[in-house]
Structures are given as C-alpha cells and as structure tokens.
Design an enzyme around this catalytic site. Sequence first.
Site, PDB file in Angstrom:
ATOM      1  N   GLU A 115       5.276   2.788   2.353  1.00 36.09           N
ATOM      2  CA  GLU A 115       6.099   3.813   1.706  1.00 36.09           C
ATOM      3  C   GLU A 115       7.114   3.178   0.755  1.00 36.09           C
ATOM      4  O   GLU A 115       7.446   3.753  -0.292  1.00 36.09           O
ATOM      5  CB  GLU A 115       6.773   4.674   2.765  1.00 36.09           C
ATOM      6  CG  GLU A 115       5.760   5.536   3.510  1.00 36.09           C
ATOM      7  CD  GLU A 115       6.331   6.303   4.678  1.00 36.09           C
ATOM      8  OE1 GLU A 115       6.000   7.497   4.813  1.00 36.09           O
ATOM      9  OE2 GLU A 115       7.118   5.721   5.457  1.00 36.09           O
ATOM     10  N   GLU A 135       0.724   5.733  11.102  1.00 40.16           N
ATOM     11  CA  GLU A 135       1.605   6.550  11.952  1.00 40.16           C
ATOM     12  C   GLU A 135       0.848   7.469  12.903  1.00 40.16           C
ATOM     13  O   GLU A 135       1.283   7.682  14.045  1.00 40.16           O
ATOM     14  CB  GLU A 135       2.567   7.363  11.072  1.00 40.16           C
ATOM     15  CG  GLU A 135       3.769   6.594  10.573  1.00 40.16           C
ATOM     16  CD  GLU A 135       3.490   5.727   9.362  1.00 40.16           C
ATOM     17  OE1 GLU A 135       4.419   5.115   8.830  1.00 40.16           O
ATOM     18  OE2 GLU A 135       2.303   5.646   8.942  1.00 40.16           O
TER      19      GLU A 135
END
Length: 261
Positions: A115, A135
């Site tokens: 990210e 995730e």
Amino acid sequence: MTQVVDSATSLRVEYRGAVAVLTIDRASRRNAVDLPTARAIARALDDLDGRDELRAAVLTGSGGTFCAGMDLKALTTTGERPIDEQRGPFGIVGRPPRKPIIAAVEGAAVGGGFEIVLSCDLVVAAEGATFGLPEVRRGLLAAGGGLFRLPARIPRNIAMEAILTGRPLPAARCAELGLVNRVVPDGEALAAAVELAEVIASNAPLAVQGSKAVVGESADWPLAELFDRQEPFADAVRRSADAREGAAAFLEKRAPRWQAR
C-alpha cells in the site's frame, strides 16, 4: 550528506542533490512500520514538500526487503497503530507528498508495504521483488488504500484475484501490467530509482508539481469540466518565473536555472 531523522524510528534520510532518499531501516523486523516510524516518514515528507531545493524523493527499505507492512508485534505490545495524524497510515498513504516520490523495491512489499508502494508515483523493482496484499489470509482488509488503489492501477479482475487470494505478484508480472516502471537486477533498485528521480528533479519544479496535482485530482472531474478545472493549475505555472526562464533558456540554448517560483 546523510541525515538520520530519529535513530529511535529507524528512518534514514539522505539528500542527493535535489533528491531525498528515505530508507526504512528496520531490517530485523522486515522493515515493518510502527507508529514512531510512520510519524518519521510523515515528517520527512513534510520536509520534502516544504523545501524548494528538494524536487523529488525515493522511498526504499534496508536489508533486501522493502516493507512487510504494519509491525504486528509493536501493535500487540503498545496497542498503537502506525497511523500519522496528518498523513494517515504508514505516514504516507492518506496524504502522499505534493512532490514526486518513487518506490525502490527490493524483496517483499506486502500488506501495508504494498500500500505504501501504491501511494508512490513511480515504481522501480528488483527482479526478485514481490508485491501482495495477504490481509484476507489473516482475517483482515487491506484498509490502507490497497482495495481502491490497486484496481485503479491494473485491470480490475487481476486486482481482484490478488486481493481475494492474497497471492503475491512478481516484479515481472507487475511490469507487464504497468504497475512497475522499471525492473532491474537485484540490488540495483535504489540506484535506478535515484537516477529516475534526478531526471524528474532536473525539470521545472512548479510544472512537475502542477502536473502531478492534475493527474491526481482529475480522476474525479466530470468530462465536460476537465479543461476548466485544469486551467487554474496551468495558469499558475504559466505565470511563474520558471515558465519565463524555460522559454529564455530554450532560446539561448542553455540549461534552465529553475527557482521554483
């Protein structure tokens, strides 16, 4: 010249002319980011944006790894998430810098590390680099921008596969998809990213920053309003001393002397 911003946060900042090189230096934690490091990254980006002599930045990690995302051990120990009050998660993903920033990726850029990469404007990757959002394998969402930035950068179906399976993408595949600008031999990502940043830094700074702003903000502009909304950015640059200098340097066949004003 190398300046350590705060030895406790393990963020090193080196100035190479007009380029700032930010290195997350937590190799023992695979450069996972805790709250102090997130705040140090944010302050380094504030410094980048606030100094006229700095024109671009490179963000990298030490020890052959870019970043493993959030430091879960620190989260468990302190209960503090790596969210800066001004720039958001990891000190960058909520509000990236106004000036161009390039990710130089060696090894893994996973979870929040990916990210962070997606918050940068350009990406240089070593051949052995990998990018992923694991995730879902941990019962979490990639809530640091990955769920909307990745589908904006690569085809939606491929982004969905990466997000929903949690499987990493190798550097070569990311280059095919247009996510990575350069793939270089292992160990050479930083040098290649600095070289690219120096090319950007040689251009008129206000024009570079204005161009980045238009690219970033125009994604939400209605089609019929694109040129009208672009005009304030273009006009500000057009009226600048640097615009006059650019024309003069071209006519006089010399290198321009930019003033960022």
